[in-house]
Design a protein around this motif. Structure first.
Motif, mmCIF file in Angstrom:
data_model
loop_
_atom_site.group_PDB
_atom_site.id
_atom_site.type_symbol
_atom_site.label_atom_id
_atom_site.label_comp_id
_atom_site.label_asym_id
_atom_site.label_seq_id
_atom_site.Cartn_x
_atom_site.Cartn_y
_atom_site.Cartn_z
ATOM 1 N N HIS A 20 0.815 -1.213 0.000
ATOM 2 C CA HIS A 20 0.000 0.000 0.000
ATOM 3 C C HIS A 20 0.852 1.268 0.000
ATOM 4 N N ALA A 21 1.969 1.217 0.745
ATOM 5 C CA ALA A 21 2.780 2.425 0.881
ATOM 6 C C ALA A 21 4.219 2.071 1.231
ATOM 7 N N VAL A 22 5.079 3.013 0.930
ATOM 8 C CA VAL A 22 6.480 2.919 1.346
ATOM 9 C C VAL A 22 6.802 4.220 2.078
ATOM 10 N N LYS A 23 7.297 4.056 3.308
ATOM 11 C CA LYS A 23 7.662 5.216 4.127
ATOM 12 C C LYS A 23 9.172 5.383 4.079
ATOM 13 N N HIS A 24 9.606 6.598 3.772
ATOM 14 C CA HIS A 24 11.034 6.905 3.744
ATOM 15 C C HIS A 24 11.229 8.291 4.323
ATOM 16 N N ASN A 25 12.071 8.357 5.339
ATOM 17 C CA ASN A 25 12.254 9.602 6.083
ATOM 18 C C ASN A 25 10.879 10.101 6.527
ATOM 19 N N ASN A 26 10.518 11.301 6.191
ATOM 20 C CA ASN A 26 9.225 11.856 6.618
ATOM 21 C C ASN A 26 8.210 11.900 5.484
ATOM 22 N N LEU A 28 5.537 9.534 2.916
ATOM 23 C CA LEU A 28 4.829 8.289 2.695
ATOM 24 C C LEU A 28 4.352 8.275 1.251
ATOM 25 N N TYR A 29 4.800 7.304 0.491
ATOM 26 C CA TYR A 29 4.472 7.159 -0.926
ATOM 27 C C TYR A 29 3.382 6.101 -1.052
ATOM 28 N N LEU A 30 2.186 6.529 -1.464
ATOM 29 C CA LEU A 30 1.067 5.595 -1.585
ATOM 30 C C LEU A 30 0.977 5.017 -2.988
ATOM 31 N N SER A 31 0.730 3.723 -3.061
ATOM 32 C CA SER A 31 0.439 3.082 -4.339
ATOM 33 C C SER A 31 -0.885 3.628 -4.863
ATOM 34 N N GLY A 32 -1.163 3.375 -6.129
ATOM 35 C CA GLY A 32 -2.424 3.815 -6.705
ATOM 36 C C GLY A 32 -3.600 3.195 -5.974
ATOM 37 N N LEU A 33 -4.535 4.043 -5.571
ATOM 38 C CA LEU A 33 -5.738 3.594 -4.871
ATOM 39 C C LEU A 33 -6.950 3.820 -5.764
ATOM 40 N N SER A 34 -7.938 2.954 -5.620
ATOM 41 C CA SER A 34 -9.156 3.059 -6.416
ATOM 42 C C SER A 34 -10.361 2.751 -5.532
ATOM 43 N N GLU A 63 -0.871 7.093 10.289
ATOM 44 C CA GLU A 63 0.515 7.586 10.355
ATOM 45 C C GLU A 63 0.607 8.911 11.119
ATOM 46 N N ASN A 64 -0.444 9.238 11.883
ATOM 47 C CA ASN A 64 -0.507 10.492 12.636
ATOM 48 C C ASN A 64 -0.333 11.707 11.731
ATOM 49 N N SER A 65 -0.951 11.665 10.584
ATOM 50 C CA SER A 65 -0.914 12.760 9.629
ATOM 51 C C SER A 65 -2.348 13.073 9.210
ATOM 52 N N SER A 66 -2.524 13.849 8.141
ATOM 53 C CA SER A 66 -3.862 14.204 7.676
ATOM 54 C C SER A 66 -3.820 14.542 6.194
ATOM 55 N N LEU A 67 -4.998 14.751 5.613
ATOM 56 C CA LEU A 67 -5.073 15.145 4.209
ATOM 57 C C LEU A 67 -4.377 16.479 3.964
ATOM 58 N N GLU A 68 -4.268 17.306 4.974
ATOM 59 C CA GLU A 68 -3.578 18.588 4.833
ATOM 60 C C GLU A 68 -2.113 18.407 4.449
ATOM 61 N N ASN A 69 -1.572 17.218 4.698
ATOM 62 C CA ASN A 69 -0.157 16.956 4.448
ATOM 63 C C ASN A 69 0.107 16.231 3.133
ATOM 64 N N ILE A 70 -0.881 16.233 2.238
ATOM 65 C CA ILE A 70 -0.625 15.670 0.911
ATOM 66 C C ILE A 70 0.312 16.621 0.178
ATOM 67 N N ILE A 71 1.419 16.083 -0.289
ATOM 68 C CA ILE A 71 2.425 16.870 -1.003
ATOM 69 C C ILE A 71 2.153 16.839 -2.503
ATOM 70 N N LYS A 72 1.838 15.642 -3.017
ATOM 71 C CA LYS A 72 1.718 15.440 -4.465
ATOM 72 C C LYS A 72 0.705 14.344 -4.730
ATOM 73 N N VAL A 73 -0.108 14.532 -5.756
ATOM 74 C CA VAL A 73 -0.999 13.474 -6.236
ATOM 75 C C VAL A 73 -0.779 13.279 -7.731
ATOM 76 N N THR A 74 -0.931 12.057 -8.155
ATOM 77 C CA THR A 74 -1.000 11.737 -9.574
ATOM 78 C C THR A 74 -2.342 11.056 -9.760
ATOM 79 N N ILE A 75 -3.158 11.629 -10.637
ATOM 80 C CA ILE A 75 -4.518 11.156 -10.837
ATOM 81 C C ILE A 75 -4.651 10.600 -12.249
#
Length: 124
Positions: A20-26, A28-34, A63-75
């Motif tokens: 589902h995801a790979v966490k590196h440093n701070n 979180l890279y999410l796989s494509g979700l549908s 992960e103690n984060s929120s949608l406010e912390n989305i950096i990048k999306v690919t749609i």
């Protein structure tokens, strides 16, 4: 720092060779979700997008984060005819926290009911 590969019980088990995801440093890279397997699967692109962002929000909270912390999306979308409605939905979800974004039209996704798939990178 070593990358941490993660699956989340709140999502269905991946059916392919991925996590589902790979966490590196701070980050979180999410796989494509549908919306596959949800009540949104056969609904509009906007309804599917909302379902996907519910999944992203659940992962962010885990992960103690929120949608406010989305950096990048690919749609990835199968049809751009409802792009205005999709944009309205995305503005409602992002509010003032707009991420960097790419939008790509594809011929099809892995199931014929699916109209949208979203990858995301979050700060965690």
């Amino acid at each position: 720092m070593k990358a941490i590969r993660k699956n989340y019980d709140i999502l269905g088990k991946p059916v392919g060779p991925y996590v589902h995801a790979v966490k590196h440093n701070n980050q979180l890279y999410l796989s494509g979700l549908s919306a596959f397997g949800s009540i949104a699967q056969t609904q509009t692109i906007e309804f599917q997008a909302k379902e996907i962002f519910k999944q992203i929000e659940k992962i962010a909270k885990a992960e103690n984060s929120s949608l406010e912390n989305i950096i990048k999306v690919t749609i990835f979308v199968t049809d751009l005819k409802r792009i205005d409605e999709l944009r309205t939905t995305l503005f409602e979800i992002y509010k003032e926290n707009l991420p960097a974004s790419s939008l790509v039209q594809v011929e099809k996704l892995f199931h014929p009911d699916l109209k949208i798939e979203i990858e995301a990178i979050l700060a965690v």
